[in-house]
Design an enzyme around this catalytic site. Structure first.
Site, PDB file in Angstrom:
ATOM      1  N   ASP A  92      22.770  76.215  11.725  1.00 23.17           N
ATOM      2  CA  ASP A  92      23.656  77.374  11.736  1.00 23.17           C
ATOM      3  C   ASP A  92      24.209  77.704  10.357  1.00 23.17           C
ATOM      4  O   ASP A  92      25.160  78.463  10.235  1.00 23.17           O
ATOM      5  CB  ASP A  92      24.816  77.151  12.716  1.00 23.17           C
ATOM      6  CG  ASP A  92      25.677  75.949  12.334  1.00 23.17           C
ATOM      7  OD1 ASP A  92      25.310  75.222  11.386  1.00 23.17           O
ATOM      8  OD2 ASP A  92      26.716  75.732  12.980  1.00 23.17           O
ATOM      9  N   CYS A  95      24.500  72.923   8.061  1.00 22.26           N
ATOM     10  CA  CYS A  95      23.851  71.635   8.312  1.00 22.26           C
ATOM     11  C   CYS A  95      24.213  70.577   7.273  1.00 22.26           C
ATOM     12  O   CYS A  95      24.384  69.400   7.618  1.00 22.26           O
ATOM     13  CB  CYS A  95      22.336  71.795   8.416  1.00 22.26           C
ATOM     14  SG  CYS A  95      21.522  72.340   6.904  1.00 22.26           S
ATOM     15  N   HIS A 201      16.912  72.493   5.320  1.00 23.38           N
ATOM     16  CA  HIS A 201      17.725  71.830   6.334  1.00 23.38           C
ATOM     17  C   HIS A 201      18.050  70.390   5.951  1.00 23.38           C
ATOM     18  O   HIS A 201      17.212  69.670   5.412  1.00 23.38           O
ATOM     19  CB  HIS A 201      16.978  71.836   7.662  1.00 23.38           C
ATOM     20  CG  HIS A 201      17.829  71.484   8.844  1.00 23.38           C
ATOM     21  ND1 HIS A 201      18.755  72.363   9.376  1.00 23.38           N
ATOM     22  CD2 HIS A 201      17.916  70.357   9.574  1.00 23.38           C
ATOM     23  CE1 HIS A 201      19.353  71.786  10.408  1.00 23.38           C
ATOM     24  NE2 HIS A 201      18.865  70.559  10.536  1.00 23.38           N
TER      25      HIS A 201
END
Length: 223
Positions: A92, A95, A201
């Site tokens: 979102d 991370c 990520h």
């Protein structure tokens, strides 16, 4: 796993408990929330690897789908090779802060507190970081205050400095397997273990079998 920078996508259930004041002591929280720290064992698994000297930097260009897929496969192989597992963070935009909060406070839900402390570090120690930021520094700090704004290697350095932590990052990069980030001018008192996939990520790292089961966040009151 590509993240969405929209603040509207951030769930209210992820917000830091409002009963905890802004001036809370992160070391106190960590001591309360930590339930057995196995992270010290991880260093032995990667002790033979040469870490790459860390230079704080903002995020670079996100790779295309094909390159990102190859990078993810490379990271998966490295995790298996060194007997590591990821606790997966929500994609979102928070991370990095979720992964840091998991390592520091044993709960990704404290990502707002982690972000707040890192932004304080950036704001109050400008001279340490502004040389790495290719934009107006005040604008950069203001941007980092926003939920959903991606963390970068500048915020990782600020996290290491703020929390007195050595941050160990296993990456998906072809030529950079392992990065160590040390706090400036102090001896680290803890280790934080993260995985980093393809500029996209972050996840929280554990030894195989040690990944915690997600539980509802407890409430803590400070007086």
């Amino acid at each position: 796993m590509t993240e969405n920078n929209s603040n509207a996508s951030v769930s209210s259930s992820s917000s830091l408990n409002s009963s905890i004041p802004d001036t809370e002591d992160d070391h106190t929280i960590a001591s309360i929330l930590a339930e057995g720290n196995s992270q010290g064992r991880l260093g032995k698994r990667l002790s033979h690897l040469d870490s790459v000297p860390h230079t704080p930097r903002v995020n670079s260009e996100i790779p295309d789908v094909n390159d990102a897929t190859l990078d993810h496969e490379r990271l998966s192989i490295r995790l298996a090779t060194y007997g590591l597992e990821e606790l997966h963070m929500e994609g979102d935009g928070n991370c990095q802060f979720r992964a840091l909060a998991d390592q520091l406070f044993r709960s990704p839900d404290y990502h707002k507190h982690a972000r707040k402390q890192i932004v304080k570090q950036l704001k109050h120690h400008r001279k340490l970081y502004e040389g790495y930021v290719p934009m107006k520094y005040r604008s950069y700090v203001k941007k980092m205050k926003k939920l959903g704004e991606w963390g970068d290697h500048v915020t990782l350095q600020a996290a290491a400095d703020r929390f007195g932590a050595k941050i160990c990052v296993l990456t998906s990069f072809r030529d950079t397997c392992y990065i160590e980030i040390f706090p400036k001018d102090m001896t680290p008192t803890r280790e934080i273990w993260l995985s980093f996939w393809s500029e996209v990520h972050y996840n929280s790292l554990y030894a195989n079998g040690d990944v915690p089961t997600k539980v509802a966040r407890k409430r803590f009151w400070f007086f």
